[in-house]
Design a protein around this motif. Structure first.
Motif, PDB file in Angstrom:
ATOM      1  N   LEU A 280      53.738  31.902  62.861  1.00  0.00           N
ATOM      2  CA  LEU A 280      52.647  32.498  62.098  1.00  0.00           C
ATOM      3  C   LEU A 280      51.849  33.443  62.982  1.00  0.00           C
ATOM      4  O   LEU A 280      51.624  33.158  64.161  1.00  0.00           O
ATOM      5  CB  LEU A 280      51.715  31.414  61.536  1.00  0.00           C
ATOM      6  N   ASP A 281      51.423  34.550  62.418  1.00  0.00           N
ATOM      7  CA  ASP A 281      50.605  35.506  63.165  1.00  0.00           C
ATOM      8  C   ASP A 281      49.596  36.163  62.220  1.00  0.00           C
ATOM      9  O   ASP A 281      49.860  37.228  61.649  1.00  0.00           O
ATOM     10  CB  ASP A 281      51.484  36.566  63.823  1.00  0.00           C
ATOM     11  N   PRO A 282      48.401  35.549  62.068  1.00  0.00           N
ATOM     12  CA  PRO A 282      47.372  36.137  61.207  1.00  0.00           C
ATOM     13  C   PRO A 282      46.395  37.019  61.976  1.00  0.00           C
ATOM     14  O   PRO A 282      45.279  37.255  61.520  1.00  0.00           O
ATOM     15  CB  PRO A 282      46.661  34.891  60.652  1.00  0.00           C
ATOM     16  N   SER A 283      46.800  37.513  63.163  1.00  0.00           N
ATOM     17  CA  SER A 283      45.877  38.238  64.035  1.00  0.00           C
ATOM     18  C   SER A 283      45.501  39.621  63.507  1.00  0.00           C
ATOM     19  O   SER A 283      44.456  40.161  63.875  1.00  0.00           O
ATOM     20  CB  SER A 283      46.476  38.368  65.442  1.00  0.00           C
ATOM     21  N   ASN A 284      46.352  40.213  62.663  1.00  0.00           N
ATOM     22  CA  ASN A 284      46.035  41.520  62.103  1.00  0.00           C
ATOM     23  C   ASN A 284      45.035  41.326  60.959  1.00  0.00           C
ATOM     24  O   ASN A 284      45.386  40.886  59.863  1.00  0.00           O
ATOM     25  CB  ASN A 284      47.312  42.195  61.583  1.00  0.00           C
ATOM     26  N   VAL A 285      43.775  41.675  61.244  1.00  0.00           N
ATOM     27  CA  VAL A 285      42.699  41.389  60.290  1.00  0.00           C
ATOM     28  C   VAL A 285      42.909  42.128  58.969  1.00  0.00           C
ATOM     29  O   VAL A 285      42.691  41.572  57.885  1.00  0.00           O
ATOM     30  CB  VAL A 285      41.329  41.764  60.900  1.00  0.00           C
ATOM     31  N   ALA A 286      43.330  43.372  59.030  1.00  0.00           N
ATOM     32  CA  ALA A 286      43.509  44.162  57.815  1.00  0.00           C
ATOM     33  C   ALA A 286      44.590  43.566  56.929  1.00  0.00           C
ATOM     34  O   ALA A 286      44.400  43.399  55.704  1.00  0.00           O
ATOM     35  CB  ALA A 286      43.855  45.605  58.178  1.00  0.00           C
ATOM     36  N   ILE A 287      45.731  43.213  57.517  1.00  0.00           N
ATOM     37  CA  ILE A 287      46.828  42.647  56.735  1.00  0.00           C
ATOM     38  C   ILE A 287      46.456  41.278  56.185  1.00  0.00           C
ATOM     39  O   ILE A 287      46.709  40.960  55.009  1.00  0.00           O
ATOM     40  CB  ILE A 287      48.105  42.560  57.601  1.00  0.00           C
TER      41      ILE A 287
END
Length: 325
Positions: A280-287
Motif C-alpha cells: 500500500l502507498d497512500p503517500s500521494n495526497v492528491a491521488i
C-alpha cells in the motif's frame, strides 16, 4: 382436537357455510369454532389461504390429518397419533405450546440473517465481475488503438484485506446475531434489487478511481502501487457503506461493528509495516484525496439505492431499531 387461531367471536361449526368465499368471511369475524368436522377443518385452511393468510394448524388426532397436511405449517403433538406426526412439519416432543415461540424466533433469525449476509456476498460478486469486465474491455480497446493495455487494479493481497472487514468478519457476526424481524415473501427480489445496483455503484466508482490514478504501463512501480492503493481506498469506502446499510436498523452493537470495521482499515493504512506487507502507498495526497472523494460518492450512491429500493418495494425504511412492547 385441532385448532385454528383467529380473531372475533365464537361460532358453532354446524352453521358454517359450505361456499369458500362465505366461509372465509366467517373465519375473519370469529375466533373459536365448536363441533368442527375433519373436512371442515381442511376447508377452513383452504379458505384462509385463499385470503392470503399463512396458516398454521395444530393437532394430535387422526381427524386433524387432512388440515395438518394442507396447512402451510402443520404442528403435531409428540403424544398424538402416528398419522398426525407423519404429516406435520413440526412435532412438539414435549407437548408444550410454549415451545412454538422459540421455533418461530429461530426461523426468523435464520431467514433474516441469511438475507443480510446474501446482500454482502452478492454485492461483492457483482463489483468483482464488473471490474473484471471493465478492465478486459479497456485492455481490448487499448489493443485495438495501439496503446498500452490496462493492468488489473489490485494485487492478490488487496482482494484479501478488502474482504476481511467489509464481508468476512461482519458477515460471520451478522449471521449469528439475534433477529426478530418477520419473514416476508420476495427474498430473491429484495436481495437482487439491493445487491445488483449497489455492486454496480461500487465497481464503477472503483474503476473510475483507478483510471484517474493510472499512469499507464510505463509507470514506475511506485506509481502503479499508488494507483492500486487509490482503487482499494475507493472500494473500501463504498463497500463499508454497503455494510452500514445492510446492518440497519441500527443497535449499539451494529454501529460498533461498522465503526470497528472502518477503524481496522485506518489502522492498516497507518502502520508502516502493514503498508509494506500489504503493498500500500497512500503517500500521494492528491491521488489519495481523489480516491476518498470518489469513494464517498459511491457511498452516497449506495445510500440512495437503499432508499429507492424501499420506495419501490413499499417497505418502510428505519435507521434505528424500535423495541416492541
Amino acid at each position: 382436537a385441532g385448532s385454528l387461531g383467529l380473531h372475533g367471536e365464537c361460532m358453532d361449526a354446524r352453521h358454517l357455510p359450505e361456499e369458500p368465499a362465505a366461509l372465509a368471511d366467517e373465519l375473519e369475524s370469529h375466533t373459536t369454532f365448536g363441533r368442527v368436522r375433519p373436512d371442515q377443518k381442511r376447508a377452513m385452511v383452504h379458505a384462509l389461504q385463499s385470503r392470503g393468510h399463512t396458516v398454521a394448524m395444530t393437532g394430535d388426532g387422526v381427524n386433524d390429518v387432512l388440515a395438518l397436511k394442507d396447512a402451510d405449517i402443520g404442528v403435531a403433538m409428540g403424544s398424538g397419533s402416528s398419522a398426525s406426526r407423519a404429516v406435520a412439519q413440526i412435532v412438539l416432543l414435549d407437548n408444550r405450546f410454549a415451545t412454538l415461540p422459540h421455533v418461530v424466533a429461530e426461523g426468523r433469525r435464520v431467514i433474516g440473517n441469511i438475507e443480510r449476509v446474501s446482500n454482502l456476498f452478492l454485492t461483492k460478486t457483482v463489483y468483482s465481475v464488473l471490474l473484471a469486465i471493465l478492465v478486459g474491455l479497456a485492455g481490448l480497446s487499448a489493443k485495438l488503438f495501439g496503446s498500452d493495455p490496462l493492468l488489473f487494479p489490485f494485487q492478490p493481497i488487496h482482494v484479501t484485506i478488502a474482504a476481511w472487514f467489509t464481508i468476512g468478519i461482519p458477515a460471520f457476526i451478522l449471521s449469528l446475531a439475534p433477529n426478530n424481524e418477520r419473514a416476508r415473501p420476495g427474498f430473491v427480489r429484495r436481495v437482487m434489487t439491493a445487491a445488483l445496483p449497489s455492486g454496480l455503484a461500487v465497481g464503477a466508482a472503483t474503476f473510475t478511481s483507478y483510471l484517474l490514478a493510472y499512469e499507464g504501463r510505463a509507470a514506475t512501480e511506485t506509481e502503479q502501487t499508488q494507483a492500486s492503493t487509490a482503487a482499494l481506498i475507493t472500494l473500501l469506502v463504498a463497500a463499508l457503506w454497503v455494510l452500514a446499510v445492510v446492518a440497519r436498523p441500527y443497535e449499539w452493537w451494529r454501529i460498533a461493528l461498522v465503526a470497528i470495521s472502518g477503524l481496522a482499515y485506518v489502522v492498516i493504512f497507518s502502520i508502516p509495516a502493514a503498508r509494506e506487507l500489504f503493498i500500500l502507498d497512500p503517500s500521494n495526497v492528491a491521488i489519495t484525496s481523489t480516491a476518498l472523494g470518489i469513494g464517498l460518492l459511491g457511498a452516497i450512491a449506495v445510500e440512495v439505492i437503499w432508499w429507492v429500493q424501499g420506495a419501490l418495494l413499499g417497505e418502510q425504511r428505519r435507521l434505528w431499531r424500535v423495541r416492541e412492547r
